[in-house]
Scaffold this motif. Structure first.
Motif, PDB file in Angstrom:
ATOM      1  N   TYR A  20      52.519  55.986  87.727  1.00  0.00           N
ATOM      2  CA  TYR A  20      53.681  55.729  88.577  1.00  0.00           C
ATOM      3  C   TYR A  20      53.854  54.230  88.815  1.00  0.00           C
ATOM      4  O   TYR A  20      54.963  53.692  88.691  1.00  0.00           O
ATOM      5  CB  TYR A  20      53.526  56.462  89.903  1.00  0.00           C
ATOM      6  CG  TYR A  20      54.535  56.023  90.946  1.00  0.00           C
ATOM      7  CD1 TYR A  20      55.883  56.346  90.815  1.00  0.00           C
ATOM      8  CD2 TYR A  20      54.138  55.257  92.050  1.00  0.00           C
ATOM      9  CE1 TYR A  20      56.814  55.925  91.761  1.00  0.00           C
ATOM     10  CE2 TYR A  20      55.060  54.838  92.995  1.00  0.00           C
ATOM     11  CZ  TYR A  20      56.392  55.186  92.842  1.00  0.00           C
ATOM     12  OH  TYR A  20      57.314  54.753  93.775  1.00  0.00           O
ATOM     13  N   LEU A  24      57.115  51.340  87.641  1.00  0.00           N
ATOM     14  CA  LEU A  24      57.975  50.626  88.583  1.00  0.00           C
ATOM     15  C   LEU A  24      58.537  49.350  87.951  1.00  0.00           C
ATOM     16  O   LEU A  24      57.849  48.677  87.187  1.00  0.00           O
ATOM     17  CB  LEU A  24      57.181  50.260  89.842  1.00  0.00           C
ATOM     18  CG  LEU A  24      56.727  51.419  90.740  1.00  0.00           C
ATOM     19  CD1 LEU A  24      55.852  50.888  91.871  1.00  0.00           C
ATOM     20  CD2 LEU A  24      57.931  52.181  91.302  1.00  0.00           C
ATOM     21  N   VAL A  28      59.760  45.270  91.855  1.00  0.00           N
ATOM     22  CA  VAL A  28      59.122  45.942  92.989  1.00  0.00           C
ATOM     23  C   VAL A  28      57.736  45.335  93.200  1.00  0.00           C
ATOM     24  O   VAL A  28      56.845  45.509  92.363  1.00  0.00           O
ATOM     25  CB  VAL A  28      59.008  47.463  92.750  1.00  0.00           C
ATOM     26  CG1 VAL A  28      58.284  48.132  93.923  1.00  0.00           C
ATOM     27  CG2 VAL A  28      60.377  48.079  92.544  1.00  0.00           C
ATOM     28  N   THR A  31      54.453  48.556  97.607  1.00  0.00           N
ATOM     29  CA  THR A  31      54.660  49.987  97.731  1.00  0.00           C
ATOM     30  C   THR A  31      53.734  50.498  98.824  1.00  0.00           C
ATOM     31  O   THR A  31      52.919  49.754  99.378  1.00  0.00           O
ATOM     32  CB  THR A  31      54.393  50.717  96.401  1.00  0.00           C
ATOM     33  OG1 THR A  31      54.835  52.074  96.513  1.00  0.00           O
ATOM     34  CG2 THR A  31      52.901  50.718  96.058  1.00  0.00           C
ATOM     35  N   SER A  32      53.845  51.769  99.150  1.00  0.00           N
ATOM     36  CA  SER A  32      53.016  52.351 100.213  1.00  0.00           C
ATOM     37  C   SER A  32      52.586  53.748  99.804  1.00  0.00           C
ATOM     38  O   SER A  32      53.146  54.338  98.861  1.00  0.00           O
ATOM     39  CB  SER A  32      53.808  52.424 101.518  1.00  0.00           C
ATOM     40  OG  SER A  32      54.885  53.341 101.390  1.00  0.00           O
ATOM     41  N   THR A  34      53.146  56.341 101.432  1.00  0.00           N
ATOM     42  CA  THR A  34      54.296  57.207 101.705  1.00  0.00           C
ATOM     43  C   THR A  34      55.247  57.234 100.516  1.00  0.00           C
ATOM     44  O   THR A  34      55.704  58.307 100.082  1.00  0.00           O
ATOM     45  CB  THR A  34      55.058  56.712 102.950  1.00  0.00           C
ATOM     46  OG1 THR A  34      54.160  56.702 104.059  1.00  0.00           O
ATOM     47  CG2 THR A  34      56.241  57.623 103.260  1.00  0.00           C
ATOM     48  N   GLN A  35      55.553  56.063  99.955  1.00  0.00           N
ATOM     49  CA  GLN A  35      56.455  55.987  98.813  1.00  0.00           C
ATOM     50  C   GLN A  35      55.870  56.670  97.581  1.00  0.00           C
ATOM     51  O   GLN A  35      56.571  57.368  96.846  1.00  0.00           O
ATOM     52  CB  GLN A  35      56.773  54.522  98.516  1.00  0.00           C
ATOM     53  CG  GLN A  35      57.628  53.861  99.591  1.00  0.00           C
ATOM     54  CD  GLN A  35      57.767  52.358  99.382  1.00  0.00           C
ATOM     55  OE1 GLN A  35      56.808  51.689  98.974  1.00  0.00           O
ATOM     56  NE2 GLN A  35      58.948  51.821  99.653  1.00  0.00           N
ATOM     57  N   VAL A  36      54.587  56.463  97.356  1.00  0.00           N
ATOM     58  CA  VAL A  36      53.923  57.089  96.212  1.00  0.00           C
ATOM     59  C   VAL A  36      53.950  58.610  96.359  1.00  0.00           C
ATOM     60  O   VAL A  36      54.244  59.338  95.405  1.00  0.00           O
ATOM     61  CB  VAL A  36      52.477  56.586  96.074  1.00  0.00           C
ATOM     62  CG1 VAL A  36      51.744  57.344  94.967  1.00  0.00           C
ATOM     63  CG2 VAL A  36      52.451  55.086  95.783  1.00  0.00           C
ATOM     64  N   LEU A  38      56.048  60.487  98.100  1.00  0.00           N
ATOM     65  CA  LEU A  38      57.408  61.004  97.936  1.00  0.00           C
ATOM     66  C   LEU A  38      57.818  61.042  96.468  1.00  0.00           C
ATOM     67  O   LEU A  38      58.411  62.008  95.997  1.00  0.00           O
ATOM     68  CB  LEU A  38      58.392  60.143  98.727  1.00  0.00           C
ATOM     69  CG  LEU A  38      58.383  60.314 100.248  1.00  0.00           C
ATOM     70  CD1 LEU A  38      59.282  59.277 100.912  1.00  0.00           C
ATOM     71  CD2 LEU A  38      58.841  61.732 100.624  1.00  0.00           C
ATOM     72  N   ALA A  39      57.482  60.000  95.736  1.00  0.00           N
ATOM     73  CA  ALA A  39      57.855  59.911  94.324  1.00  0.00           C
ATOM     74  C   ALA A  39      57.167  60.978  93.478  1.00  0.00           C
ATOM     75  O   ALA A  39      57.748  61.497  92.520  1.00  0.00           O
ATOM     76  CB  ALA A  39      57.530  58.523  93.785  1.00  0.00           C
ATOM     77  N   GLU A  44      51.117  62.938 101.678  1.00  0.00           N
ATOM     78  CA  GLU A  44      50.945  61.525 102.012  1.00  0.00           C
ATOM     79  C   GLU A  44      49.533  61.209 102.476  1.00  0.00           C
ATOM     80  O   GLU A  44      48.953  60.181 102.099  1.00  0.00           O
ATOM     81  CB  GLU A  44      51.943  61.135 103.106  1.00  0.00           C
ATOM     82  CG  GLU A  44      51.806  59.703 103.565  1.00  0.00           C
ATOM     83  CD  GLU A  44      52.761  59.368 104.697  1.00  0.00           C
ATOM     84  OE1 GLU A  44      52.513  58.354 105.396  1.00  0.00           O
ATOM     85  OE2 GLU A  44      53.739  60.116 104.907  1.00  0.00           O
ATOM     86  N   GLY A  64      52.283  47.796 103.247  1.00  0.00           N
ATOM     87  CA  GLY A  64      51.668  48.623 102.213  1.00  0.00           C
ATOM     88  C   GLY A  64      50.824  47.851 101.221  1.00  0.00           C
ATOM     89  O   GLY A  64      50.138  46.897 101.570  1.00  0.00           O
TER      90      GLY A  64
END
Length: 216
Positions: A20, A24, A28, A31-32, A34-36, A38-39, A44, A64
């Motif tokens: 992942y 990106l 970018v 990242t965090s 949370t973002q990882v 969600l993706a 989380e 992050g």
């Protein structure tokens, strides 16, 4: 935390996080967890725990992780920066395809030699990897201290070849044959059974189609 203490599910997720991050855009920078999560459609809390195991530099509050640093940490943790040498036995269609794949070294493994008993293949190369007679395996493995073996033969000779691999100093076997190998407890065997994978895909597809028919 020592790598030996990491659970198998966590170890299986780490390359997914790395893939992942590699996908990106270069623009970018941060990242965090949370973002990882969600993706990738993951939990989380689990993602944050996994990343804390693999990253030397924990995520910063509110901002992050630095993407490049996190990627470097994961590559180092997974051993991608220090590829381990491996051999391959059985240069048939499957073996030839694996030898032709150019991405193994980026994943922490380098296939250095291949072995077969077909006179037409011995002395040739695939992807600059030389093919030797099987009788040369023990000498080469011991000289090079190679401990990873990839088995891509038919199931009938698999156990005999497995025994020869162990005598050559192989400690971990990636088994693409359908044979169930009999090895000592200290030997690592990972079975890559295509029949099992296809059966799982077929079953899951049938289940999905049944759900769709029921909902109509």
């Amino acid at each position: 935390m020592e790598k030996s203490a990491i659970s198998k599910p966590t170890l299986q997720r780490l390359p997914i996080y790395l893939n992942y991050l590699q996908s990106l855009p270069k623009s970018v920078k941060m990242t965090s967890a949370t973002q990882v999560a969600l993706a990738l459609g993951l939990n989380e809390v689990q993602v944050r725990k996994d990343l804390s195991i693999a990253s030397r530099n924990g995520g910063k509050p509110k901002t992050g992780y630095e993407v490049e640093q996190l990627r470097a940490d994961l590559e180092e943790f997974l051993g991608y920066n220090h590829p381990k040498e491996a051999i391959l036995i059985g240069v048939g269609k499957m073996g030839s395809a694996l030898l032709s794949f150019t991405g193994f070294q980026q994943l922490g493994m380098k296939i250095s030699y291949a072995f077969d008993n077909d006179p037409e293949k011995i002395g040739t190369e695939i992807n600059h990897i030389p093919i030797y007679h099987i009788r040369e395996m023990k000498k080469i493995c011991q000289e090079r201290q190679i401990h990873i073996g990839i088995l891509t033969t038919r199931p009938e000779p698999a156990q005999e070849l497995c025994t020869l691999m162990l005598e050559s100093g192989i400690l971990a076997i990636w088994n693409f044959s359908t044979a169930l190998l009999n090895v000592p407890e200290n030997i690592i065997v990972h079975n890559e059974n295509l029949a099992v994978s296809l059966a799982m895909i077929s079953h899951q597809l049938d289940e999905q189609q049944k759900k769709e028919e029921t909902s109509c």
